[in-house]
Design a protein around this motif. Structure first.
Motif, PDB file in Angstrom:
ATOM      1  N   ILE A 136      33.885  26.895  30.323  1.00  0.00           N
ATOM      2  CA  ILE A 136      35.288  26.835  30.766  1.00  0.00           C
ATOM      3  C   ILE A 136      35.901  25.499  30.356  1.00  0.00           C
ATOM      4  N   LEU A 137      35.188  24.400  30.626  1.00  0.00           N
ATOM      5  CA  LEU A 137      35.717  23.073  30.312  1.00  0.00           C
ATOM      6  C   LEU A 137      35.928  22.880  28.816  1.00  0.00           C
ATOM      7  N   HIS A 138      35.126  23.564  28.007  1.00  0.00           N
ATOM      8  CA  HIS A 138      35.336  23.515  26.556  1.00  0.00           C
ATOM      9  C   HIS A 138      36.721  24.060  26.196  1.00  0.00           C
ATOM     10  N   SER A 139      37.170  25.063  26.937  1.00  0.00           N
ATOM     11  CA  SER A 139      38.489  25.658  26.695  1.00  0.00           C
ATOM     12  C   SER A 139      39.613  24.881  27.372  1.00  0.00           C
ATOM     13  N   PHE A 140      39.271  23.999  28.309  1.00  0.00           N
ATOM     14  CA  PHE A 140      40.254  23.206  29.047  1.00  0.00           C
ATOM     15  C   PHE A 140      39.849  21.729  29.008  1.00  0.00           C
ATOM     16  N   THR A 161      40.855  31.073  47.885  1.00  0.00           N
ATOM     17  CA  THR A 161      40.939  30.093  48.975  1.00  0.00           C
ATOM     18  C   THR A 161      39.718  29.173  48.972  1.00  0.00           C
ATOM     19  N   LEU A 162      38.563  29.695  48.553  1.00  0.00           N
ATOM     20  CA  LEU A 162      37.370  28.847  48.449  1.00  0.00           C
ATOM     21  C   LEU A 162      37.580  27.772  47.383  1.00  0.00           C
ATOM     22  N   LEU A 163      38.117  28.148  46.240  1.00  0.00           N
ATOM     23  CA  LEU A 163      38.304  27.196  45.147  1.00  0.00           C
ATOM     24  C   LEU A 163      39.362  26.158  45.477  1.00  0.00           C
ATOM     25  N   LYS A 164      40.397  26.547  46.209  1.00  0.00           N
ATOM     26  CA  LYS A 164      41.484  25.614  46.521  1.00  0.00           C
ATOM     27  C   LYS A 164      41.037  24.490  47.452  1.00  0.00           C
ATOM     28  N   LYS A 165      39.922  24.673  48.140  1.00  0.00           N
ATOM     29  CA  LYS A 165      39.407  23.635  49.043  1.00  0.00           C
ATOM     30  C   LYS A 165      38.558  22.601  48.304  1.00  0.00           C
ATOM     31  N   SER A 210      39.994  46.458  34.393  1.00  0.00           N
ATOM     32  CA  SER A 210      40.620  45.587  33.400  1.00  0.00           C
ATOM     33  C   SER A 210      40.478  44.124  33.816  1.00  0.00           C
ATOM     34  N   LYS A 211      40.609  43.231  32.851  1.00  0.00           N
ATOM     35  CA  LYS A 211      40.481  41.797  33.118  1.00  0.00           C
ATOM     36  C   LYS A 211      41.528  41.354  34.135  1.00  0.00           C
ATOM     37  N   SER A 212      42.741  41.829  34.004  1.00  0.00           N
ATOM     38  CA  SER A 212      43.794  41.406  34.935  1.00  0.00           C
ATOM     39  C   SER A 212      43.513  41.889  36.359  1.00  0.00           C
ATOM     40  N   LEU A 213      42.999  43.113  36.504  1.00  0.00           N
ATOM     41  CA  LEU A 213      42.656  43.612  37.837  1.00  0.00           C
ATOM     42  C   LEU A 213      41.453  42.849  38.396  1.00  0.00           C
ATOM     43  N   ARG A 214      40.493  42.543  37.543  1.00  0.00           N
ATOM     44  CA  ARG A 214      39.318  41.768  37.962  1.00  0.00           C
ATOM     45  C   ARG A 214      39.766  40.392  38.466  1.00  0.00           C
ATOM     46  N   GLU A 215      40.682  39.729  37.728  1.00  0.00           N
ATOM     47  CA  GLU A 215      41.205  38.427  38.150  1.00  0.00           C
ATOM     48  C   GLU A 215      41.910  38.541  39.499  1.00  0.00           C
ATOM     49  N   GLU A 216      42.686  39.609  39.670  1.00  0.00           N
ATOM     50  CA  GLU A 216      43.410  39.799  40.925  1.00  0.00           C
ATOM     51  C   GLU A 216      42.451  39.999  42.103  1.00  0.00           C
ATOM     52  N   ILE A 217      41.419  40.812  41.900  1.00  0.00           N
ATOM     53  CA  ILE A 217      40.421  41.047  42.959  1.00  0.00           C
ATOM     54  C   ILE A 217      39.731  39.739  43.322  1.00  0.00           C
ATOM     55  N   LEU A 218      39.276  39.009  42.315  1.00  0.00           N
ATOM     56  CA  LEU A 218      38.579  37.752  42.569  1.00  0.00           C
ATOM     57  C   LEU A 218      39.506  36.699  43.171  1.00  0.00           C
ATOM     58  N   THR A 219      40.767  36.720  42.807  1.00  0.00           N
ATOM     59  CA  THR A 219      41.725  35.786  43.392  1.00  0.00           C
ATOM     60  C   THR A 219      41.865  36.038  44.886  1.00  0.00           C
ATOM     61  N   LEU A 255      37.522  19.287  43.043  1.00  0.00           N
ATOM     62  CA  LEU A 255      37.362  19.437  41.602  1.00  0.00           C
ATOM     63  C   LEU A 255      38.363  20.413  41.001  1.00  0.00           C
ATOM     64  N   PHE A 256      38.767  21.413  41.782  1.00  0.00           N
ATOM     65  CA  PHE A 256      39.626  22.476  41.262  1.00  0.00           C
ATOM     66  C   PHE A 256      41.014  22.498  41.894  1.00  0.00           C
ATOM     67  N   LYS A 257      41.199  21.731  42.937  1.00  0.00           N
ATOM     68  CA  LYS A 257      42.393  21.806  43.782  1.00  0.00           C
ATOM     69  C   LYS A 257      43.717  21.751  43.019  1.00  0.00           C
ATOM     70  N   ASP A 258      43.862  20.807  42.117  1.00  0.00           N
ATOM     71  CA  ASP A 258      45.149  20.608  41.451  1.00  0.00           C
ATOM     72  C   ASP A 258      45.209  21.197  40.048  1.00  0.00           C
ATOM     73  N   GLN A 259      44.303  22.119  39.765  1.00  0.00           N
ATOM     74  CA  GLN A 259      44.264  22.709  38.424  1.00  0.00           C
ATOM     75  C   GLN A 259      45.177  23.934  38.352  1.00  0.00           C
ATOM     76  N   GLY A 260      45.601  24.253  37.163  1.00  0.00           N
ATOM     77  CA  GLY A 260      46.513  25.367  36.951  1.00  0.00           C
ATOM     78  C   GLY A 260      45.856  26.730  37.135  1.00  0.00           C
ATOM     79  N   ALA A 261      46.696  27.738  37.210  1.00  0.00           N
ATOM     80  CA  ALA A 261      46.246  29.113  37.450  1.00  0.00           C
ATOM     81  C   ALA A 261      45.315  29.609  36.341  1.00  0.00           C
ATOM     82  N   ASN A 262      45.559  29.238  35.102  1.00  0.00           N
ATOM     83  CA  ASN A 262      44.693  29.700  34.009  1.00  0.00           C
ATOM     84  C   ASN A 262      43.277  29.169  34.168  1.00  0.00           C
ATOM     85  N   PHE A 263      43.166  27.909  34.543  1.00  0.00           N
ATOM     86  CA  PHE A 263      41.837  27.331  34.756  1.00  0.00           C
ATOM     87  C   PHE A 263      41.144  28.005  35.936  1.00  0.00           C
ATOM     88  N   ILE A 264      41.851  28.164  37.045  1.00  0.00           N
ATOM     89  CA  ILE A 264      41.279  28.791  38.245  1.00  0.00           C
ATOM     90  C   ILE A 264      40.834  30.217  37.929  1.00  0.00           C
TER      91      ILE A 264
END
Length: 162
Positions: A140-144, A37-41, A23-32, A44-53
Motif C-alpha cells: 500500500i505504501l508503495h502506492s502512497f 471506525t477501527l482505522l480512524k482511531k 465487486s470491489k466497490s461493494l467490498r470497500e463499502e462493506i469493509l468501511t 498512523l491512519f487517522k489523517d489519511q485520505g479515503a483512497n489510502f484508507i
C-alpha cells in the motif's frame, strides 16, 4: 468446536471468499462499515485520505482468538498489526501488563520497523480482530509514497511513548 462457534457465530461461510465474489466497490463499502471506525482511531491512519484508507481496508484479514490464546510472543518477528473489533487483549512487557479492548490496536511498531516484538500479546477473552500484514502495508505504501514518511514518524513517536 468453541473456536468454530466463535469464529463463524452460527454462519458457516468464509468471509474472504464471500467478499471476493462481490465487486470491489461493494467490498470497500462493506469493509468501511465494519472496520473504518477501527482505522480512524489509529494515529498512523487517522489523517489519511479515503483512497489510502480503502486500500488498507481491502487488505485486512479477520481473525479470532480464544481466551488464553497467545497472539504473539516477545521477540517474535513483527509481521503484522492488529485492530481489536471485540474482546480484551493483554500486552505484557517486563512484568508490566496493559489491557486493550475493542477499538484499540497493537503491533504497529514492529510492523513498520521490520523488527522483533518488544511485548507479548495474549487474548484475555474471545477476541475478534482484523490484522494487517507488513507485506500488505508496504504494498500500500508503495502506492502512497507521500503517506509513508508520515506513518514512519508516527510509529517512531509511538514506539518511544510505549
Amino acid at each position: 468446536m468453541d473456536y468454530y462457534r466463535t469464529r463463524y457465530g452460527g454462519r458457516w461461510f468464509d468471509e474472504k471468499n464471500l467478499l471476493n465474489m462481490v465487486s470491489k466497490s461493494l467490498r470497500e463499502e462493506i469493509l468501511t462499515v465494519v472496520c473504518s471506525t477501527l482505522l480512524k482511531k489509529v494515529p498512523l491512519f487517522k489523517d489519511q485520505g479515503a483512497n489510502f484508507i480503502n486500500a488498507v481496508l481491502l487488505k485486512l484479514v479477520f481473525e479470532v482468538f480464544q481466551e488464553g490464546d497467545m497472539i504473539f510472543r516477545e521477540k517474535a518477528p513483527g509481521d503484522c498489526m492488529f485492530f481489536i473489533s471485540e474482546g480484551h487483549v493483554s500486552i505484557e512487557m517486563g512484568g508490566v501488563q496493559r489491557e486493550l479492548c475493542g477499538g484499540d490496536y497493537f503491533g504497529e511498531v514492529g510492523l513498520l520497523k521490520h523488527g522483533m516484538r518488544a511485548v507479548t500479546a495474549r487474548a484475555l477473552t474471545i477476541c475478534r480482530v482484523f490484522s494487517l500484514s507488513a507485506d500488505s502495508l508496504h504494498q500500500i505504501l508503495h502506492s502512497f509514497p507521500h503517506v509513508k514518511q508520515q506513518i514512519e514518524e508516527t510509529a517512531v513517536r509511538r514506539g518511544r511513548k510505549n
